[in-house]
Design an enzyme around this catalytic site. Structure first.
Site, PDB file in Angstrom:
ATOM      1  CG  ASP A   1      -1.724   5.304   3.261  1.00 36.86           C
ATOM      2  OD1 ASP A   1      -2.140   4.373   2.286  1.00 36.86           O
ATOM      3  OD2 ASP A   1      -1.084   4.079   3.324  1.00 36.86           O
TER       4      ASP A   1
ATOM      5  CD  GLU B   1      -4.647   6.924   6.260  1.00 37.77           C
ATOM      6  OE1 GLU B   1      -5.316   6.880   6.052  1.00 37.77           O
ATOM      7  OE2 GLU B   1      -3.173   7.311   6.354  1.00 37.77           O
TER       8      GLU B   1
ATOM      9  CD  GLU C   1      -2.350   0.448   2.640  1.00 36.52           C
ATOM     10  OE1 GLU C   1      -3.009  -0.465   2.463  1.00 36.52           O
ATOM     11  OE2 GLU C   1      -3.211   2.335   3.463  1.00 36.52           O
TER      12      GLU C   1
END
Ligand SMILES: *[C@@H]1O[C@H](CO)[C@@H](O)[C@H](O)[C@H]1NC(C)=O
Ligand SMILES: *[C@@H]1O[C@H](CO)[C@@H](O)[C@H](O)[C@H]1NC(C)=O
Ligand SMILES: *[C@@H]1O[C@H](CO)[C@@H](O)[C@H](O)[C@H]1NC(C)=O
Length: 291
Positions: A103, A105, A101
């Site tokens: 990311d 955020e 993953e």
């Protein structure tokens, strides 16, 4: 390992045979809700998507396609005002216990207080590779370009074309890299108030709801992945053909200067320097050049 590289080589060669085409993503045709569909507005024929968070629910979308390598762009305008406890996310992930993953955020904050841009990378289910930044602009005032550029040599996180983080492929030195599992693209807006703002101390003020995060012009210039490694099907950007031209290259000196500028001035957390947390046993990639 060898056969994997052979397959990648085949993919490289086959791209020459494929006609390049630019993939314009569209929220209608290329993404669908994985939760909270009613907590959204979609506008301008799928070019724009607003995700809504209130005390009932947030919402999130995921791409139909699964990709292995590509440049995934999203223009995002974050929740304005008192956004403390809200988390707006844009990320790529595979599935399963050993998922990979990457990311972005965005952790909201009380009115007038700065947002935090949180980045992380999971490899085979393991993360703990957070790097966080403050902003050099107001991310709630307008749309800004957040791009995850992922190729066999590196993952680069860009904000308005400024590289803010690089994670290079040092697999040959035994360091993990996300190059074996296809990923879907996700965007979401959720209640992170048990974590986001000062470690969960500041709760969402629901009197300020609904909270709205706006997404625009999702675009994937990427290779579709259909499961087994043998099936790598690429659609290529005609401009800035990353696959052929910069796959073996590092950032230009201009880009490296910008990367350094951001990291010197706006980085507020780096797992690589958190000796206390890791008892001095820092992740091996922390000792490698990351640009
Ligand atoms: C957008 O709106 C259309 C029509 O209302 C709906 O069918 C579709 O699921 C929505 N999709 C997204 C991702 O917003
Ligand atoms: C967004 O940033 C990426 C990475 O720098 C760049 O390739 C792309 O052209 C930008 N897109 C827009 C719409 O500005
Ligand atoms: C919110 O603002 C405070 C004060 O400037 C800061 O210490 C904190 O890190 C910010 N929180 C987030 C989640 O960005």
């Amino acid at each position: 390992m060898r056969s994997f590289h052979a397959l990648v080589a085949i993919a490289f060669i086959s791209l020459i045979a494929f006609k390049p085409c630019l993939v314009h993503g569209n929220f209608y045709s290329d993404m669908s809700f994985n939760w909270g569909a009613k907590h959204s507005y979609n506008l301008s024929n799928g070019n724009d998507l607003n995700l809504v968070l209130d005390h009932v629910s947030g919402s999130g979308v995921q791409s139909h396609n699964t990709y292995l390598f590509g440049s995934i762009e999203m223009l995002i305008k974050l929740v304005p005002g008192n956004s403390a406890g809200t988390v707006t996310a844009f990320y790529l992930t595979s599935s399963g216990d050993y998922h990979d993953e990457m990311d972005f955020e965005f952790l909201g904050n009380s009115s007038g207080q700065p947002y935090t841009m949180h980045t992380n990378i999971f490899i085979q289910g393991k993360a703990e590779r957070e790097q966080e930044f403050s902003f050099w602009f107001d991310p709630t005032a307008d749309f800004h370009n957040y791009t995850i550029h992922w190729n066999p040599t590196a993952v680069v996180w860009y904000v308005d074309s400024i590289p803010i983080r690089v994670f290079r492929n040092y697999r040959s030195e035994g360091i993990g890299f996300p190059d074996r599992q296809g990923m879907k693209v996700y965007s979401s807006l959720w209640n992170g108030d048990n974590w986001a703002t000062r470690g969960g101390l500041v709760k969402i003020d629901w009197t300020c709801a609904p909270f709205i995060a706006a997404f625009r012009k999702f675009r994937a210039s990427a290779c579709k992945w259909n499961g087994p490694l043998s099936v790598i099907q690429c659609s290529y950007p005609t401009v800035g053909n990353w696959w052929t031209s910069d796959v073996y290259k590092q950032l230009s000196s201009d880009q490296r200067g910008k990367l350094k500028w951001v990291r010197d001035n706006y980085m507020v957390y780096n797992y690589c320097t958190d000796h206390w947390r890791f008892n001095g046993k820092m992740a091996p990639e922390c000792y490698k050049p990351q640009y």
